[in-house]
Design a protein around this motif. Sequence first.
Motif, mmCIF file in Angstrom:
data_model
loop_
_atom_site.group_PDB
_atom_site.id
_atom_site.type_symbol
_atom_site.label_atom_id
_atom_site.label_comp_id
_atom_site.label_asym_id
_atom_site.label_seq_id
_atom_site.Cartn_x
_atom_site.Cartn_y
_atom_site.Cartn_z
ATOM 1 N N LEU A 1 1.831 -10.927 4.882
ATOM 2 C CA LEU A 1 2.429 -9.914 3.876
ATOM 3 C C LEU A 1 3.612 -10.496 3.142
ATOM 4 O O LEU A 1 3.772 -10.573 1.866
ATOM 5 C CB LEU A 1 2.735 -8.548 4.639
ATOM 6 C CG LEU A 1 3.248 -7.649 3.698
ATOM 7 C CD1 LEU A 1 2.267 -7.195 2.638
ATOM 8 C CD2 LEU A 1 3.475 -6.138 4.577
ATOM 9 N N ARG B 1 4.327 -11.197 -0.785
ATOM 10 C CA ARG B 1 5.368 -10.695 -1.462
ATOM 11 C C ARG B 1 6.228 -11.759 -2.081
ATOM 12 O O ARG B 1 6.479 -11.614 -3.374
ATOM 13 C CB ARG B 1 6.187 -9.945 -0.537
ATOM 14 C CG ARG B 1 5.790 -8.616 -0.051
ATOM 15 C CD ARG B 1 6.425 -8.051 1.236
ATOM 16 N NE ARG B 1 7.727 -7.575 0.579
ATOM 17 C CZ ARG B 1 8.833 -7.202 1.547
ATOM 18 N NH1 ARG B 1 8.587 -7.070 2.976
ATOM 19 N NH2 ARG B 1 10.112 -6.897 1.016
ATOM 20 N N VAL C 1 1.747 -8.386 -4.611
ATOM 21 C CA VAL C 1 1.840 -7.057 -3.853
ATOM 22 C C VAL C 1 2.801 -6.162 -4.388
ATOM 23 O O VAL C 1 3.837 -6.654 -4.917
ATOM 24 C CB VAL C 1 1.710 -7.046 -2.357
ATOM 25 C CG1 VAL C 1 0.627 -7.812 -1.851
ATOM 26 C CG2 VAL C 1 2.901 -7.626 -1.803
ATOM 27 N N TYR C 2 2.713 -4.831 -4.276
ATOM 28 C CA TYR C 2 3.591 -3.835 -4.563
ATOM 29 C C TYR C 2 3.291 -2.590 -3.760
ATOM 30 O O TYR C 2 2.406 -2.298 -3.446
ATOM 31 C CB TYR C 2 3.399 -3.391 -6.204
ATOM 32 C CG TYR C 2 2.050 -2.882 -6.787
ATOM 33 C CD1 TYR C 2 2.125 -1.431 -6.879
ATOM 34 C CD2 TYR C 2 1.253 -3.902 -7.115
ATOM 35 C CE1 TYR C 2 0.909 -1.053 -7.205
ATOM 36 C CE2 TYR C 2 0.098 -3.314 -7.441
ATOM 37 C CZ TYR C 2 -0.183 -1.773 -7.538
ATOM 38 O OH TYR C 2 -1.197 -1.322 -8.189
ATOM 39 N N PRO C 3 4.550 -1.716 -3.574
ATOM 40 C CA PRO C 3 4.433 -0.532 -3.061
ATOM 41 C C PRO C 3 3.884 0.584 -3.758
ATOM 42 O O PRO C 3 4.178 0.504 -5.080
ATOM 43 C CB PRO C 3 5.849 -0.118 -2.669
ATOM 44 C CG PRO C 3 6.620 -1.134 -3.651
ATOM 45 C CD PRO C 3 6.002 -2.126 -4.151
ATOM 46 N N TRP D 1 9.906 -1.377 -1.256
ATOM 47 C CA TRP D 1 9.429 -0.515 -0.387
ATOM 48 C C TRP D 1 10.429 0.711 -0.207
ATOM 49 O O TRP D 1 10.127 2.027 -0.395
ATOM 50 C CB TRP D 1 9.291 -1.065 0.960
ATOM 51 C CG TRP D 1 8.783 -0.181 1.939
ATOM 52 C CD1 TRP D 1 9.303 0.597 3.002
ATOM 53 C CD2 TRP D 1 7.330 0.004 2.203
ATOM 54 N NE1 TRP D 1 8.351 1.033 3.525
ATOM 55 C CE2 TRP D 1 7.250 0.933 3.132
ATOM 56 C CE3 TRP D 1 6.037 -0.676 1.501
ATOM 57 C CZ2 TRP D 1 5.839 1.326 3.662
ATOM 58 C CZ3 TRP D 1 4.866 -0.050 2.094
ATOM 59 C CH2 TRP D 1 4.992 0.725 3.267
ATOM 60 N N TRP E 1 1.153 -1.028 0.679
ATOM 61 C CA TRP E 1 1.196 -2.353 -0.146
ATOM 62 C C TRP E 1 -0.166 -2.402 -0.961
ATOM 63 O O TRP E 1 -1.230 -2.459 -0.168
ATOM 64 C CB TRP E 1 1.492 -3.380 0.606
ATOM 65 C CG TRP E 1 2.951 -3.565 1.087
ATOM 66 C CD1 TRP E 1 3.437 -3.308 2.524
ATOM 67 C CD2 TRP E 1 4.303 -3.791 0.387
ATOM 68 N NE1 TRP E 1 4.751 -3.369 2.427
ATOM 69 C CE2 TRP E 1 5.323 -3.671 1.277
ATOM 70 C CE3 TRP E 1 4.139 -4.218 -0.959
ATOM 71 C CZ2 TRP E 1 6.444 -4.023 0.900
ATOM 72 C CZ3 TRP E 1 5.743 -4.532 -1.317
ATOM 73 C CH2 TRP E 1 6.709 -4.446 -0.427
ATOM 74 N N GLU F 1 5.597 -0.824 5.886
ATOM 75 C CA GLU F 1 6.447 -1.940 5.415
ATOM 76 C C GLU F 1 6.065 -3.530 5.870
ATOM 77 O O GLU F 1 6.294 -4.261 5.336
ATOM 78 C CB GLU F 1 7.907 -1.675 5.712
ATOM 79 C CG GLU F 1 8.890 -2.866 4.782
ATOM 80 C CD GLU F 1 10.412 -2.291 4.956
ATOM 81 O OE1 GLU F 1 11.073 -3.203 4.166
ATOM 82 O OE2 GLU F 1 10.678 -1.508 5.641
#
Length: 340
Positions: A100, A104, A109-111, A145, A164, A201
């Motif tokens: 992960l 990132r 990826v994004y929250p 996050w 995510w 997270e």
Amino acid sequence: MTEERAKQKMNDRSIGRYVGRLAPSPTGALHLGNVRTFMIAWLRARSLGGKLIMRIEDLDHPRDKPGAAKEAIEDLKWLGFDWDEFYIQSERKEFYRDALEKLRSKGLVYPCICSRRDVEAAQSAPHEGEQLFYSGTCRGRYTTWAQACRELQMRGQSSRLPCWRFKVDAPSIVEFDDVFAGRCVYDVSSSFGDFPIARDEGAAGYTLAVVVDDSAMGVTEIVRGDDLLSATPQQILLRRSLDLGDVSYLHVPLAVGKDGRRLAKRHGDTRIKSYREMGVKSQALIGLIASSCGWAQEGENITLADLLPRFDLSTIPHNPWVVDKLGNFVTPSTREAPLA
């Protein structure tokens, strides 16, 4: 993973050895449909002189049933299954966190704070199944996050966590040749959009975890039910983004009831545990399942090992196995001892 196992993985790759896997989830008891898929996976690996991995996929905590993993292992051993290595996903979280973090660092990826209900409400058309299209509502909205968590708190939803999501550029065409299903072509951007890979997270969901594990364990081919065929292009995108190389896929039809829906409680008790408790012979169950693949006569008692010379993918029907004769299956001839 120990240094010895790591060396073995390198050796398997260097000699081109087949490596398959069995991956039960402890969300319920094993039933005939699960075992049929596992039987195909076991025979595929053993017929090619390959290695077989057993991996308990226990990351779906809200649905996990206490004792289900232990029961699944007992059921499979009773039926004659064996494996060469054993893993439990919940003991491997550090590997998923590393993956992960790599995604990132690449900005892939994004929250996202959207709930499943939010995503369903945004669908432009009715949708069936577990795969939903996500339009990217939260893409670019939150940089961290913590920021996404604060937004949920402001909305009075502090009991929820963000997820995510993996960014899917348009178009994102994924093509692959499934060993059983044939040529498959998906545009992930239009079919699924940005898809979730982790529910907190630093953890991972099913999609990321299986990609990391299959690569780390040296799996060369993934044999599973065709209900997961549509999830494959997402996993291929993740593999590419993590530089994990390619793997072969083999998706086989599910077992269904007379109503055409996947085998479940509504179709009667098809749990392996129940057959064991009734005194049914393991060879009788293996014979029943093997007959659905064209490897045994109806009513024949046979072991997994005896099926090896009969194993042939081409005899498996491309339609689902309709399980409709269970009421007539448990008879004196299928039991370990005659009925009193």
